[in-house]
Design a protein around this motif. Structure first.
Motif, mmCIF file in Angstrom:
data_model
loop_
_atom_site.group_PDB
_atom_site.id
_atom_site.type_symbol
_atom_site.label_atom_id
_atom_site.label_comp_id
_atom_site.label_asym_id
_atom_site.label_seq_id
_atom_site.Cartn_x
_atom_site.Cartn_y
_atom_site.Cartn_z
ATOM 1 N N ASN A 133 -3.536 -0.778 42.153
ATOM 2 C CA ASN A 133 -3.468 0.149 40.815
ATOM 3 C C ASN A 133 -2.718 1.180 41.414
ATOM 4 O O ASN A 133 -2.930 2.305 42.458
ATOM 5 C CB ASN A 133 -5.212 0.646 41.420
ATOM 6 C CG ASN A 133 -5.415 1.983 40.104
ATOM 7 O OD1 ASN A 133 -4.532 2.122 39.595
ATOM 8 N ND2 ASN A 133 -6.785 0.924 39.885
ATOM 9 N N GLU A 175 -1.945 3.926 40.243
ATOM 10 C CA GLU A 175 -2.677 5.556 40.042
ATOM 11 C C GLU A 175 -3.649 5.709 41.437
ATOM 12 O O GLU A 175 -3.825 6.842 41.906
ATOM 13 C CB GLU A 175 -3.389 5.736 38.881
ATOM 14 C CG GLU A 175 -2.680 5.733 37.609
ATOM 15 C CD GLU A 175 -1.889 4.561 37.006
ATOM 16 O OE1 GLU A 175 -2.735 3.259 37.558
ATOM 17 O OE2 GLU A 175 -1.371 4.064 36.034
ATOM 18 N N GLU A 200 -11.410 8.038 38.020
ATOM 19 C CA GLU A 200 -10.607 7.543 37.121
ATOM 20 C C GLU A 200 -9.983 5.817 37.334
ATOM 21 O O GLU A 200 -9.736 4.481 36.669
ATOM 22 C CB GLU A 200 -9.780 8.070 36.268
ATOM 23 C CG GLU A 200 -10.385 9.277 35.400
ATOM 24 C CD GLU A 200 -10.127 10.011 34.573
ATOM 25 O OE1 GLU A 200 -8.834 9.678 35.200
ATOM 26 O OE2 GLU A 200 -10.178 11.187 34.739
ATOM 27 N N ALA A 201 -9.758 5.948 38.671
ATOM 28 C CA ALA A 201 -8.393 4.514 38.992
ATOM 29 C C ALA A 201 -9.467 3.439 39.315
ATOM 30 O O ALA A 201 -9.274 2.630 39.268
ATOM 31 C CB ALA A 201 -7.558 5.653 39.602
ATOM 32 N N GLN A 249 -10.841 1.896 36.506
ATOM 33 C CA GLN A 249 -9.553 0.535 36.154
ATOM 34 C C GLN A 249 -10.295 -0.816 36.170
ATOM 35 O O GLN A 249 -9.302 -1.671 36.544
ATOM 36 C CB GLN A 249 -8.148 0.927 36.204
ATOM 37 C CG GLN A 249 -8.194 2.438 35.530
ATOM 38 C CD GLN A 249 -6.952 3.177 35.006
ATOM 39 O OE1 GLN A 249 -6.214 2.681 36.021
ATOM 40 N NE2 GLN A 249 -6.332 3.968 34.856
#
Length: 158
Positions: A45, A47, A35-36, A39
């Motif tokens: 990032n 996350e 999911e990270a 992005q």
């Protein structure tokens, strides 16, 4: 390879933690990393960094548990034939001679030790002083506050 003593309950706890890490935690962190990544820019990032750090911890703990279980000598205290002698896995009732206070401890492996549950490590000073003793014997334990004397009141294998 040296064998590390572990009680049956201790080995079961390690197996359960290992199972949880492999079936719940590892897939969860893999999903978080995916999911990270979705992005975009990974350089800024947070996350992604947090998920990668958690993944490293989980993988390290899995390797640690697998290593400990592979070198474990699993001992069932109920099956020990020690004829009243204090050995690994024994539950001992002690009286501190100076104060008269009685305590009960089970001697367990290093990873199982938990003083709140009255489980002391085989490598602790008190356990080392008790190994080989019988009910009625006294043991001198080197404590931070000086030497303490304990009388062994009872030895059980449960």
């Amino acid at each position: 390879m040296t064998k590390t003593p572990v009680t049956v309950k201790g080995a079961q706890m390690m197996r359960e933690e290992l199972h949880n890490l492999k079936t719940v935690e590892r897939p969860s962190v893999i999903t978080a990393i995916a999911e990270a990544r979705a992005q975009g820019d990974l350089s800024e990032n947070a996350e992604y960094d947090a998920a990668k750090e958690k993944q490293g911890f989980i993988e390290g703990r899995i390797a640690d548990l697998e290593g400990k279980l592979s070198s474990a000598q699993i001992i069932n205290p109920a099956e020990v034939e020690a004829e009243g002698r204090i050995v690994f896995g024994a539950t001992v009732e002690l009286e501190e001679l100076e104060s008269g206070e009685t305590v009960t401890y089970q001697i367990v492996g290093d990873d199982e030790a938990d003083i709140k549950q009255s489980k002391i490590s085989i490598s602790s000073p008190i356990a080392r002083a008790l190994i080989g003793k019988y009910a009625g014997d006294t043991a001198d334990v080197q404590a931070p506050g000086g030497v303490r004397q304990y009388e062994v009141l009872d030895v059980k294998y449960i």
